[in-house]
Design a protein around this motif. Sequence first.
Motif, PDB file in Angstrom:
ATOM      1  N   ASP A  15       0.749  -1.294   0.031  1.00  0.00           N
ATOM      2  CA  ASP A  15      -0.050   0.122   0.068  1.00  0.00           C
ATOM      3  C   ASP A  15       1.005   1.117   0.209  1.00  0.00           C
ATOM      4  O   ASP A  15       2.039   1.064   0.258  1.00  0.00           O
ATOM      5  CB  ASP A  15      -0.890  -0.050   1.188  1.00  0.00           C
ATOM      6  CG  ASP A  15      -1.750   1.208   1.614  1.00  0.00           C
ATOM      7  OD1 ASP A  15      -2.228   1.721   0.421  1.00  0.00           O
ATOM      8  OD2 ASP A  15      -1.544   1.786   2.536  1.00  0.00           O
ATOM      9  N   ASP A  18       0.292   5.984   4.212  1.00  0.00           N
ATOM     10  CA  ASP A  18       0.163   5.420   5.677  1.00  0.00           C
ATOM     11  C   ASP A  18       0.978   3.990   5.844  1.00  0.00           C
ATOM     12  O   ASP A  18       1.011   3.454   6.736  1.00  0.00           O
ATOM     13  CB  ASP A  18      -1.023   5.260   6.191  1.00  0.00           C
ATOM     14  CG  ASP A  18      -1.767   6.642   6.383  1.00  0.00           C
ATOM     15  OD1 ASP A  18      -1.168   7.547   6.695  1.00  0.00           O
ATOM     16  OD2 ASP A  18      -2.976   6.702   6.234  1.00  0.00           O
ATOM     17  N   ARG A 160     -11.062  -1.932  -1.681  1.00  0.00           N
ATOM     18  CA  ARG A 160     -12.138  -2.009  -0.802  1.00  0.00           C
ATOM     19  C   ARG A 160     -13.168  -3.279  -1.284  1.00  0.00           C
ATOM     20  O   ARG A 160     -13.820  -3.539  -0.403  1.00  0.00           O
ATOM     21  CB  ARG A 160     -12.672  -0.573  -0.993  1.00  0.00           C
ATOM     22  CG  ARG A 160     -12.123   0.582  -0.136  1.00  0.00           C
ATOM     23  CD  ARG A 160     -12.842   1.785   0.042  1.00  0.00           C
ATOM     24  NE  ARG A 160     -13.274   2.489  -1.228  1.00  0.00           N
ATOM     25  CZ  ARG A 160     -12.574   3.300  -1.771  1.00  0.00           C
ATOM     26  NH1 ARG A 160     -11.321   3.583  -1.558  1.00  0.00           N
ATOM     27  NH2 ARG A 160     -13.061   3.655  -3.049  1.00  0.00           N
ATOM     28  N   ASP A 184      -1.755  -0.825   5.806  1.00  0.00           N
ATOM     29  CA  ASP A 184      -2.073  -0.511   7.145  1.00  0.00           C
ATOM     30  C   ASP A 184      -3.630  -0.553   7.582  1.00  0.00           C
ATOM     31  O   ASP A 184      -3.892  -0.619   8.625  1.00  0.00           O
ATOM     32  CB  ASP A 184      -1.818   0.919   7.514  1.00  0.00           C
ATOM     33  CG  ASP A 184      -2.514   1.936   6.622  1.00  0.00           C
ATOM     34  OD1 ASP A 184      -2.374   1.704   5.231  1.00  0.00           O
ATOM     35  OD2 ASP A 184      -3.323   2.671   7.097  1.00  0.00           O
ATOM     36  N   ALA A 185      -4.616  -0.580   6.459  1.00  0.00           N
ATOM     37  CA  ALA A 185      -5.959  -0.516   6.612  1.00  0.00           C
ATOM     38  C   ALA A 185      -6.462  -2.134   6.679  1.00  0.00           C
ATOM     39  O   ALA A 185      -6.387  -3.006   6.018  1.00  0.00           O
ATOM     40  CB  ALA A 185      -6.362  -0.040   5.352  1.00  0.00           C
ATOM     41  N   ARG A 187      -9.506  -3.340   6.598  1.00  0.00           N
ATOM     42  CA  ARG A 187     -10.267  -4.041   5.567  1.00  0.00           C
ATOM     43  C   ARG A 187      -9.806  -3.961   4.398  1.00  0.00           C
ATOM     44  O   ARG A 187      -9.801  -5.214   3.744  1.00  0.00           O
ATOM     45  CB  ARG A 187     -11.840  -2.801   5.642  1.00  0.00           C
ATOM     46  CG  ARG A 187     -12.596  -3.679   4.335  1.00  0.00           C
ATOM     47  CD  ARG A 187     -13.875  -2.715   4.342  1.00  0.00           C
ATOM     48  NE  ARG A 187     -14.684  -3.311   3.192  1.00  0.00           N
ATOM     49  CZ  ARG A 187     -15.704  -2.283   2.650  1.00  0.00           C
ATOM     50  NH1 ARG A 187     -16.119  -1.252   3.287  1.00  0.00           N
ATOM     51  NH2 ARG A 187     -16.350  -2.740   1.492  1.00  0.00           N
ATOM     52  N   SER A 188      -9.291  -2.902   3.754  1.00  0.00           N
ATOM     53  CA  SER A 188      -8.831  -3.026   2.339  1.00  0.00           C
ATOM     54  C   SER A 188      -7.345  -3.694   2.174  1.00  0.00           C
ATOM     55  O   SER A 188      -7.279  -4.338   1.311  1.00  0.00           O
ATOM     56  CB  SER A 188      -8.364  -1.498   1.776  1.00  0.00           C
ATOM     57  OG  SER A 188      -9.833  -0.698   1.830  1.00  0.00           O
ATOM     58  N   ASP A 189      -6.562  -3.620   3.103  1.00  0.00           N
ATOM     59  CA  ASP A 189      -5.155  -4.290   3.037  1.00  0.00           C
ATOM     60  C   ASP A 189      -5.066  -5.519   3.749  1.00  0.00           C
ATOM     61  O   ASP A 189      -4.449  -6.290   3.228  1.00  0.00           O
ATOM     62  CB  ASP A 189      -4.059  -3.165   3.731  1.00  0.00           C
ATOM     63  CG  ASP A 189      -3.904  -2.112   2.887  1.00  0.00           C
ATOM     64  OD1 ASP A 189      -3.624  -2.118   1.662  1.00  0.00           O
ATOM     65  OD2 ASP A 189      -4.115  -1.061   3.371  1.00  0.00           O
ATOM     66  N   LYS A 202       0.593  -6.548   8.418  1.00  0.00           N
ATOM     67  CA  LYS A 202       0.051  -5.216   8.728  1.00  0.00           C
ATOM     68  C   LYS A 202       1.275  -4.301   9.307  1.00  0.00           C
ATOM     69  O   LYS A 202       1.840  -4.818  10.159  1.00  0.00           O
ATOM     70  CB  LYS A 202      -1.308  -5.354   9.653  1.00  0.00           C
ATOM     71  CG  LYS A 202      -1.808  -3.980  10.114  1.00  0.00           C
ATOM     72  CD  LYS A 202      -2.984  -4.289  10.960  1.00  0.00           C
ATOM     73  CE  LYS A 202      -3.511  -2.719  11.158  1.00  0.00           C
ATOM     74  NZ  LYS A 202      -2.679  -1.725  11.672  1.00  0.00           N
ATOM     75  N   ARG A 205       0.049   2.479  11.888  1.00  0.00           N
ATOM     76  CA  ARG A 205      -0.462   3.411  11.376  1.00  0.00           C
ATOM     77  C   ARG A 205       0.226   4.669  12.243  1.00  0.00           C
ATOM     78  O   ARG A 205      -0.911   5.881  12.346  1.00  0.00           O
ATOM     79  CB  ARG A 205      -1.820   3.601  11.556  1.00  0.00           C
ATOM     80  CG  ARG A 205      -2.434   2.436  10.725  1.00  0.00           C
ATOM     81  CD  ARG A 205      -4.138   2.636  10.411  1.00  0.00           C
ATOM     82  NE  ARG A 205      -4.007   3.393   9.196  1.00  0.00           N
ATOM     83  CZ  ARG A 205      -5.406   3.925   8.838  1.00  0.00           C
ATOM     84  NH1 ARG A 205      -6.498   3.200   9.286  1.00  0.00           N
ATOM     85  NH2 ARG A 205      -5.825   4.865   7.917  1.00  0.00           N
TER      86      ARG A 205
END
Length: 593
Positions: A15, A18, A160, A184-185, A187-189, A202, A205
């Motif tokens: 990603d 962030d 997403r 870092d996200a 849901r998305s990542d 992960k 953040r």
Amino acid sequence: MRKEFIMKFECVSFDIYDTLIGRLYPTEILYKMISEKLKSDAKFQIVDFPIKRVEAEHMLIAQGKRYYSLFDIYSSGAFSNIKDENRHYLIQLEEEFETQNAYPLEEGKRLFKQYKEQGKRIICISDMYLDSRTLKNILNKNGYEPEKIYVSCECNASKRDSTLFKQVLRELGVPARRILHIGDAIRSDIINARKSGIHIHKVSRNGIVSSDEYFQLGFQRFGRLMFEFIKWIHRQSNGRKLIFLTREGVFFQQCFQMIYDDKSYLMAVSRKGIIKGALPVLLNKKRFSEIVSDMSLHLTDTVSDLFRRVGLSIDNYRNELQEAEVSNQEIISKLTLSKLDKLFENNKQKIICELRSDQDMLDKYLKQFVDKSDSVAIVDIGWKGSMQNTLQAFWQTTDGPQDVIGLYFGTTQKENKRGFLFEDEESRAQDTLCFSGLIEILTTPCMGSVTGYRSDGDMAIPVFAEPEFSKESSLHINAVQQGIFEYIRRASYFKDHIDDGLEQEKNRFVRWGCFPTAKDINLLGSLDIYDNDVYLKLIEPITLKDLIQPKEIKRKLLQSKWKTGALKKIFIINLPYNRFINYLRKKRKEIGK
């Protein structure tokens, strides 16, 4: 990560925001800076640009458009009827601001380098309205060179809803089990990558820019505020001769010179260094107690300490002190000062003779910087502005400059003084004074204080004491300052822009000092501080034995220069310690010492 786990991956995807890249300013502040730029360019005007920029993006989302670009944003809502050339200019402007606003994050950079060195294929995947060309420029500028960038606005797919991961798998031709995605996200990542059969890692953040915690603190906690302070100095100086006062002035001038070419001067002074030379002049204008009110005394300071502070040998005044019924080890109080007023008045000529050479040397040194015709702006850390008061009183009788203002990080006095963080005695000032020692130590270069001046041919040069900091504290303080320098270096593009979120940033900074975390207390509490000839820790350590000795706890709290941190360390839980300290300060002021 285990070696056998790493080796099974052929491709690693990252990603971008962030994870690899952080932002110096949040986007809402960036939009306000773009609006300011539009006004200064005068090419065309868009009233309430920041609001309309956000509304245009929200309109696209409301219309069900999931994969939109900057072109889509600037073709929507209030921007739908603007000329094409203006639309392209807005896109170009936002791309440029985003590029300058980016900085690399430590964890992402370390992982990127690690996998690159192991020969892994590196790609980037982002849900973003910036195109791959702009993202490539941002990444390259910050030390990243991925094989390819997949971005939602070009691929018409998103992390997403997992469609972007599916498209990447098709194009790469690599099995999902052979790909590791880092982001870092949640849901998305994490969730959606795992749903697609891709392994995940992960990252935090918290915007970490360095593995050195002190560097990180300087960059993240102090960087933005110090950058804005330097910009404020530049605006406020307004053509005056700009003079930075040591010791904090050394650091402030270094920050200033990173972004401005304006001529400035560094004047080596200290309270102790100038009071010796200025006392003969001041005694002809003020009572001794009034002079002392401009000095920062400890609650435990004695008469002997006070004589040493003003450069007088107490042994030369044994008889006078005995006659005034004042002892060397007497704690300074209002009664003591009233007795000393009489002593100093009755022995004024003796004192003036003892300090005459110090007066002449101070006058010679100061005249190397200024003359009567100068309009001067003095820069220092601040609070009461006592050194400015002393210098101005001295200059009034020695043909020095009469037009003098002080520019301070914060000041409780308004006369000829301006403050960046505060310039009054209201709540922000009182709260900041609860951790003023922390600010002072982290902006002080690891050098000795000025003790006086000596002649060197036609020049007067300062005499410095040995540096007071331990080697360990010096290294940590330097790391904090290097973190601040790095922020200023990266933010220099925005030196002519106004930070519309500055008041919120100031409030966050004051709250951080008043409500420190246990991590920050452990990180900073043991730093050395040298104040008024006394060696202290920023937070004086409280032992179990001290807990049954209230007087000892009181003494250590009084000596601690980060009082909110000291109380938090004792009681552990979050309480409004600043209110308690401010209450005690108010009571002390009401009743005197």
